[in-house]
Motif scaffolding. Structure first.
Motif, PDB file in Angstrom:
ATOM      1  N   PRO A  97      13.385  37.790  27.358  1.00 30.82           N
ATOM      2  CA  PRO A  97      12.638  38.245  28.534  1.00 30.82           C
ATOM      3  C   PRO A  97      12.382  37.105  29.511  1.00 30.82           C
ATOM      4  N   GLY A  98      12.459  37.426  30.799  1.00 27.62           N
ATOM      5  CA  GLY A  98      12.176  36.441  31.834  1.00 27.62           C
ATOM      6  C   GLY A  98      11.107  36.939  32.781  1.00 27.62           C
ATOM      7  N   GLY A  99      11.294  36.694  34.054  1.00 23.42           N
ATOM      8  CA  GLY A  99      10.311  37.103  35.053  1.00 23.42           C
ATOM      9  C   GLY A  99      10.604  38.485  35.609  1.00 23.42           C
ATOM     10  N   PHE A 100      10.105  38.739  36.819  1.00 20.73           N
ATOM     11  CA  PHE A 100      10.244  40.051  37.444  1.00 20.73           C
ATOM     12  C   PHE A 100      10.749  39.909  38.876  1.00 20.73           C
ATOM     13  N   ILE A 101      11.621  40.832  39.254  1.00 22.44           N
ATOM     14  CA  ILE A 101      12.053  40.969  40.645  1.00 22.44           C
ATOM     15  C   ILE A 101      11.291  42.142  41.252  1.00 22.44           C
ATOM     16  N   PHE A 102      10.595  41.894  42.344  1.00 22.39           N
ATOM     17  CA  PHE A 102       9.945  42.952  43.108  1.00 22.39           C
ATOM     18  C   PHE A 102      10.794  43.220  44.350  1.00 22.39           C
ATOM     19  N   PRO A 103      11.558  44.322  44.382  1.00 21.45           N
ATOM     20  CA  PRO A 103      12.317  44.625  45.598  1.00 21.45           C
ATOM     21  C   PRO A 103      11.381  44.787  46.789  1.00 21.45           C
ATOM     22  N   VAL A 104      11.780  44.209  47.910  1.00 18.05           N
ATOM     23  CA  VAL A 104      11.010  44.318  49.149  1.00 18.05           C
ATOM     24  C   VAL A 104      11.596  45.483  49.940  1.00 18.05           C
ATOM     25  N   GLU A 105      10.797  46.499  50.135  1.00 23.07           N
ATOM     26  CA  GLU A 105      11.286  47.778  50.645  1.00 23.07           C
ATOM     27  C   GLU A 105      10.796  48.027  52.069  1.00 23.07           C
ATOM     28  N   VAL A 106      11.710  48.489  52.909  1.00 29.18           N
ATOM     29  CA  VAL A 106      11.367  48.883  54.271  1.00 29.18           C
ATOM     30  C   VAL A 106      12.011  50.236  54.537  1.00 29.18           C
ATOM     31  N   GLY A 107      11.183  51.247  54.740  1.00 28.72           N
ATOM     32  CA  GLY A 107      11.713  52.576  55.018  1.00 28.72           C
ATOM     33  C   GLY A 107      12.603  53.117  53.915  1.00 28.72           C
ATOM     34  N   GLY A 108      12.263  52.826  52.663  1.00 28.43           N
ATOM     35  CA  GLY A 108      13.027  53.343  51.539  1.00 28.43           C
ATOM     36  C   GLY A 108      14.262  52.543  51.188  1.00 28.43           C
ATOM     37  N   LYS A 109      14.515  51.455  51.904  1.00 24.09           N
ATOM     38  CA  LYS A 109      15.700  50.629  51.646  1.00 24.09           C
ATOM     39  C   LYS A 109      15.272  49.234  51.215  1.00 24.09           C
ATOM     40  N   TYR A 110      15.950  48.695  50.200  1.00 19.83           N
ATOM     41  CA  TYR A 110      15.656  47.340  49.737  1.00 19.83           C
ATOM     42  C   TYR A 110      16.203  46.337  50.747  1.00 19.83           C
ATOM     43  N   GLU A 111      15.298  45.512  51.277  1.00 22.54           N
ATOM     44  CA  GLU A 111      15.692  44.538  52.305  1.00 22.54           C
ATOM     45  C   GLU A 111      15.411  43.100  51.873  1.00 22.54           C
ATOM     46  N   GLY A 112      14.907  42.905  50.683  1.00 23.97           N
ATOM     47  CA  GLY A 112      14.622  41.568  50.184  1.00 23.97           C
ATOM     48  C   GLY A 112      14.156  41.674  48.748  1.00 23.97           C
ATOM     49  N   GLU A 113      13.915  40.517  48.122  1.00 25.25           N
ATOM     50  CA  GLU A 113      13.357  40.538  46.787  1.00 25.25           C
ATOM     51  C   GLU A 113      12.379  39.390  46.626  1.00 25.25           C
ATOM     52  N   PHE A 114      11.273  39.701  45.987  1.00 24.67           N
ATOM     53  CA  PHE A 114      10.241  38.712  45.715  1.00 24.67           C
ATOM     54  C   PHE A 114      10.248  38.465  44.214  1.00 24.67           C
ATOM     55  N   ILE A 115      10.382  37.207  43.813  1.00 28.27           N
ATOM     56  CA  ILE A 115      10.541  36.864  42.409  1.00 28.27           C
ATOM     57  C   ILE A 115       9.253  36.258  41.876  1.00 28.27           C
ATOM     58  N   VAL A 116       8.815  36.789  40.754  1.00 33.48           N
ATOM     59  CA  VAL A 116       7.583  36.345  40.096  1.00 33.48           C
ATOM     60  C   VAL A 116       7.918  35.929  38.666  1.00 33.48           C
ATOM     61  N   GLY A 117       7.413  34.788  38.240  1.00 34.86           N
ATOM     62  CA  GLY A 117       7.661  34.313  36.891  1.00 34.86           C
ATOM     63  C   GLY A 117       6.428  33.651  36.308  1.00 34.86           C
ATOM     64  N   LEU A 133      20.678  43.012  46.704  1.00 39.69           N
ATOM     65  CA  LEU A 133      19.813  44.141  47.017  1.00 39.69           C
ATOM     66  C   LEU A 133      20.523  45.479  46.924  1.00 39.69           C
ATOM     67  N   TYR A 134      21.696  45.562  47.520  1.00 36.79           N
ATOM     68  CA  TYR A 134      22.443  46.818  47.505  1.00 36.79           C
ATOM     69  C   TYR A 134      22.733  47.217  46.064  1.00 36.79           C
ATOM     70  N   ASP A 135      23.162  46.235  45.265  1.00 36.36           N
ATOM     71  CA  ASP A 135      23.498  46.524  43.878  1.00 36.36           C
ATOM     72  C   ASP A 135      22.272  46.953  43.086  1.00 36.36           C
ATOM     73  N   LEU A 136      21.150  46.293  43.296  1.00 38.94           N
ATOM     74  CA  LEU A 136      19.938  46.648  42.564  1.00 38.94           C
ATOM     75  C   LEU A 136      19.487  48.071  42.889  1.00 38.94           C
ATOM     76  N   GLN A 137      19.535  48.438  44.151  1.00 35.97           N
ATOM     77  CA  GLN A 137      19.096  49.774  44.515  1.00 35.97           C
ATOM     78  C   GLN A 137      20.065  50.827  43.974  1.00 35.97           C
ATOM     79  N   LYS A 138      21.364  50.552  44.041  1.00 40.71           N
ATOM     80  CA  LYS A 138      22.353  51.473  43.492  1.00 40.71           C
ATOM     81  C   LYS A 138      22.209  51.592  41.976  1.00 40.71           C
ATOM     82  N   LEU A 139      21.941  50.467  41.312  1.00 34.12           N
ATOM     83  CA  LEU A 139      21.756  50.474  39.865  1.00 34.12           C
ATOM     84  C   LEU A 139      20.560  51.337  39.486  1.00 34.12           C
TER      85      LEU A 139
END
Length: 226
Positions: A97-117, A133-139
């Motif tokens: 286990p590692g940290g967490f990615i918080f997708p940064v969302e604008v209007g329902g679309k991932y436009e960035g990611e905030f990483i917390v550890g 971002l595109y891959d994470l949202q599609k996944l």
């Protein structure tokens, strides 16, 4: 101060990616602690990004519309983990286990990611960047149901590739998400064109073992070293 914040935005991504997973101390409260750290630290990173034209380009005109989506925990895999495994069915529980990615969302679309550890007992927000971002949202669209992610996002730093394990499938699986590259005319860790598909773990782990056997290493800013 502005220059310092910009450096944090871009450099911290590389810093977090190459941290050894052993520095992350996990417990049952890790998700809640990560959420609290994200709520506390994200506003400063967002304000810094808002002042940068290159970072702001996908954030729109309303800073209040920028939200953090549900986090995705990251896991780690390396040669030592694979060498210790005796049964591929243990793969999902063997990754670290590692940290967490918080997708940064604008209007329902991932436009960035905030990483917390969590490092040395303190949960912190480390970086705001673009990522896959595109891959994470599609996944997430492919392998989440009723708000539950049925996958594990797995990172490797040598080679520098991201994978996913579909946990709702009984057969051991490990599929490249990002990082496909060519080496000596051969394509390595090529992601599928459709992220609703998956690959048998044996196929991908065999390729990992071949990669490690070549004694190659991945530079801290990308690129293979002999």
């Amino acid at each position: 101060m502005k220059k310092k914040l910009s450096s944090i935005l871009f450099v911290a991504v590389a810093f977090l990616f190459f941290l050894s997973p052993s520095v992350f101390a996990q417990d049952g409260n890790s998700l809640e602690l990560a959420k609290k750290a994200a709520e506390r630290d994200f506003p400063a990173f967002l304000r810094a990004a808002w002042k940068s034209e290159s970072m702001k380009v996908n954030l729109g005109d309303n800073i209040e519309a920028v939200k953090l989506a549900k986090p995705i925990q990251t896991f780690w895999i390396d040669k030592k983990i694979i060498d210790k495994m005796t049964d591929l069915h243990n793969l999902a529980s063997a990754v670290v286990p590692g940290g967490f990615i918080f997708p940064v969302e604008v209007g329902g679309k991932y436009e960035g990611e905030f990483i917390v550890g969590e490092v040395n007992g303190s949960w912190q927000g480390y970086s705001y960047g673009s990522g896959a971002l595109y891959d994470l949202q599609k996944l997430r669209q492919a392998w989440s149901k009723n708000g539950i992610d049925n996958f594990r996002l797995v990172k490797s730093w040598n080679p520098q590739v991201e994978f996913y394990i579909v946990t709702s499938i009984a057969e051991p699986n490990l599929t490249p998400l990002t990082g496909g590259f060519e080496l000596n005319g051969e394509k390595w860790f090529e992601p599928p064109s459709d992220l609703s598909s998956w690959m048998p773990a044996s196929k991908v782990i065999s390729q990992l073992k071949r990669f490690w056997a070549k004694g190659l290493s991945w530079g801290p800013f990308g690129g293979l070293k002999p």
